[in-house]
Design a protein around this motif. Structure first.
Motif, PDB file in Angstrom:
ATOM      1  N   ARG A   6       0.786  -1.237   0.000  1.00 26.08           N
ATOM      2  CA  ARG A   6       0.000   0.000   0.000  1.00 26.08           C
ATOM      3  C   ARG A   6       0.819   1.289   0.000  1.00 26.08           C
ATOM      4  N   ILE A   7       2.130   1.167  -0.111  1.00 27.78           N
ATOM      5  CA  ILE A   7       2.974   2.365  -0.115  1.00 27.78           C
ATOM      6  C   ILE A   7       3.804   2.386  -1.391  1.00 27.78           C
ATOM      7  N   GLU A   8       3.745   3.508  -2.107  1.00 29.57           N
ATOM      8  CA  GLU A   8       4.457   3.635  -3.379  1.00 29.57           C
ATOM      9  C   GLU A   8       5.970   3.639  -3.151  1.00 29.57           C
ATOM     10  N   SER A   9       6.703   3.256  -4.211  1.00 27.60           N
ATOM     11  CA  SER A   9       8.150   3.090  -4.087  1.00 27.60           C
ATOM     12  C   SER A   9       8.854   4.364  -3.650  1.00 27.60           C
ATOM     13  N   GLU A  10       8.335   5.544  -4.075  1.00 27.68           N
ATOM     14  CA  GLU A  10       9.010   6.794  -3.709  1.00 27.68           C
ATOM     15  C   GLU A  10       8.899   7.128  -2.226  1.00 27.68           C
ATOM     16  N   ASP A  11       7.988   6.455  -1.537  1.00 22.34           N
ATOM     17  CA  ASP A  11       7.824   6.693  -0.096  1.00 22.34           C
ATOM     18  C   ASP A  11       8.330   5.535   0.764  1.00 22.34           C
ATOM     19  N   ARG A  12       8.914   4.527   0.137  1.00 23.69           N
ATOM     20  CA  ARG A  12       9.301   3.351   0.915  1.00 23.69           C
ATOM     21  C   ARG A  12      10.510   3.600   1.808  1.00 23.69           C
ATOM     22  N   GLY A  13      11.410   4.486   1.361  1.00 18.67           N
ATOM     23  CA  GLY A  13      12.520   4.851   2.236  1.00 18.67           C
ATOM     24  C   GLY A  13      12.012   5.563   3.481  1.00 18.67           C
ATOM     25  N   LEU A  14      11.048   6.474   3.271  1.00 17.43           N
ATOM     26  CA  LEU A  14      10.426   7.160   4.404  1.00 17.43           C
ATOM     27  C   LEU A  14       9.702   6.163   5.295  1.00 17.43           C
ATOM     28  N   ALA A  15       8.950   5.244   4.656  1.00 16.78           N
ATOM     29  CA  ALA A  15       8.226   4.233   5.432  1.00 16.78           C
ATOM     30  C   ALA A  15       9.184   3.359   6.222  1.00 16.78           C
ATOM     31  N   SER A  16      10.297   2.984   5.585  1.00 15.13           N
ATOM     32  CA  SER A  16      11.284   2.167   6.281  1.00 15.13           C
ATOM     33  C   SER A  16      11.893   2.932   7.453  1.00 15.13           C
ATOM     34  N   GLY A  17      12.155   4.232   7.240  1.00 12.81           N
ATOM     35  CA  GLY A  17      12.691   5.053   8.320  1.00 12.81           C
ATOM     36  C   GLY A  17      11.712   5.194   9.474  1.00 12.81           C
ATOM     37  N   ILE A  18      10.435   5.400   9.131  1.00 10.96           N
ATOM     38  CA  ILE A  18       9.413   5.575  10.165  1.00 10.96           C
ATOM     39  C   ILE A  18       9.195   4.280  10.938  1.00 10.96           C
ATOM     40  N   THR A  19       9.071   3.161  10.214  1.00 10.95           N
ATOM     41  CA  THR A  19       8.884   1.894  10.913  1.00 10.95           C
ATOM     42  C   THR A  19      10.151   1.510  11.675  1.00 10.95           C
ATOM     43  N   GLY A  20      11.309   1.840  11.089  1.00  9.04           N
ATOM     44  CA  GLY A  20      12.557   1.596  11.805  1.00  9.04           C
ATOM     45  C   GLY A  20      12.627   2.397  13.087  1.00  9.04           C
ATOM     46  N   ALA A  21      12.147   3.647  13.005  1.00 12.14           N
ATOM     47  CA  ALA A  21      12.094   4.473  14.220  1.00 12.14           C
ATOM     48  C   ALA A  21      11.133   3.854  15.231  1.00 12.14           C
TER      49      ALA A  21
END
Length: 413
Positions: free
Chosen positions: A139-154
């Motif tokens: 459900r998350i586009e590729s351009e936001d996956r780094g952000l998503a990974s950072g947020i979930t990593g946080a």
């Protein structure tokens, strides 16, 4: 004259990103509190003389039992047909079952009973985590996956730290601690599904499940999927080293640093606060920097090398200040690693159709070491008369090997 089409503006799924952060925060609060503090303390109270060996048995058996839970649940959720969508039913069942088991483990009065409840907790929470991980690719586009990974990593890092802080303060009330974390998991999972409803999957059709092909899929082919294979090895050795120290954090503070049991809870909490700050800073900066530069591998490699070096700090300074400096530095390294590693691995799965199964296979890189690490650590401590220095050396070597295995990945920079 032809008018160029007006591009549709990209809409960032803010609520979903926030909910993922909270879900991972709650999940890793529970993992860290139970693994690093509450379960070891329960083992110490049960049998102080054999606590290290008993903890190794319980954690190894549970890790082995859960080894294939995430990929199997992932495969089922890929094909799930329900009005709630593919992932939600598994998230709810895993969280409720895991939460109830977490509450009940406080009543275990033998190694067998504690081990039985611990296996249930691990199996059910893995059934929750597997489909949750797949939502990033769903459900998350590729351009936001780094952000998503950072947020979930946080969320993972903050959760792990916050969970340890709370557990440290509840060290003398393990029943209260188990109840708190069990209820937390149940509430957060239900809120996640309610706030982020997925589309119904009742009309979806899928090919009949080929279980032979499914289990053959666990056999990674280095020639066919080299990037996924190298990424798998990198995560494998990172977990093999990092968890060796984290699983025995309480015993390191009491037996190696020499802090009394009454002060250990406070030291655990202080260490966790320091790690929280540095991990959060590294998480957010690394995730955004990785997106901006379009690079993943260099961040993962450098972070891994730094972690390997930072693990050695307690060897030089086996003191309370030394362990606090170690925690601050380790937070910087692991915060960077966790922010970018998931984004890197989402880009190198063997197939795009069975995302949850592929990510579940990748999670074997964490589950297998969790089976081996307690046994290796207990064997090393037994062979060297509970000298925790050998544990730090072993962990540093394993983590440095992780950095080496990231180098051959070609699909991502």
């Amino acid at each position: 004259m032809t008018t160029a089409p007006v591009p549709i503006p990209h809409k960032r799924p803010t609520r979903l990103l926030g909910s993922l952060a909270v879900a991972y925060l709650a999940l890793f609060m529970t993992y860290a509190a139970l693994v690093s503090v509450i379960l070891p303390q329960q083992m110490r109270l049960l049998d102080a003389d054999n606590a290290v060996g008993n903890l190794a048995i319980v954690t190894s058996v549970s890790a082995f039992a859960t080894m294939f839970v995430q990929p199997i649940v992932g495969a089922f959720s890929d094909r799930m047909r329900s009005k709630l969508g593919r992932r939600a039913p598994w998230i709810i069942v895993g969280a409720i079952g895991g939460g109830i088991s977490t509450i009940l483990i406080q009543f275990g009065n033998s190694v067998f009973m504690i081990g039985l409840f611990w296996v249930l907790i691990q199996v059910l929470l893995n059934a929750f985590q597997g489909p949750l991980s797949a939502i990033i690719s769903d459900r998350i586009e590729s351009e936001d996956r780094g952000l998503a990974s950072g947020i979930t990593g946080a969320g993972m890092s903050i959760g792990g730290t916050l969970g340890t802080i709370i557990a440290g303060q509840l060290l003398s009330q393990i029943g209260v601690a188990y109840t708190f974390y069990g209820v937390l998991i149940i509430v957060v999972a239900i809120l996640f599904v309610v706030l982020n409803p997925d589309k119904s999957s009742t009309t979806e059709t899928h090919e009949k499940m080929d279980w032979g092909a499914f289990f053959r899929g666990f056999l990674l082919n280095p020639r066919k999927h080299p990037d996924f294979f190298w990424g798998f090895l990198g995560r494998f050795f990172m977990t093999l080293g990092y968890q060796a120290v984290m699983n025995y954090q309480l015993y390191i503070i009491t037996d190696y640093i020499g802090v009394s049991d009454t002060e250990a809870g406070n030291i655990v909490s202080i260490l966790s606060v320091i790690t929280l700050v540095t991990t959060t800073i590294a998480n957010m900066l690394a995730g955004r920097a990785s997106d901006a530069l379009g690079r993943r591998k260099i961040f993962v490699g450098i972070a891994t090398l730094l972690i390997g070096g930072f693990i050695c700090i307690p060897l030089i300074s086996p003191t309370v200040p030394g362990i606090l400096i170690y925690g601050a530095c380790l937070g910087l390294g692991y915060g960077t690693y966790s922010a970018v590693d998931m984004a890197m691995m989402v880009d190198v799965p063997p197939s795009g159709e069975d995302a949850a199964k592929d990510l579940g296979v990748l999670n074997l890189a964490a589950n297998i070491p969790q089976t081996l690490t307690p046994l290796i650590a207990a064997a090393l401590l037994g062979a060297f008369s509970n000298n925790y220095q050998v544990l730090f050396i072993y962990a540093a070597v394993a983590v440095v090997l992780s950095a080496i295995f990231v180098v051959p990945i070609k699909k991502v920079k």
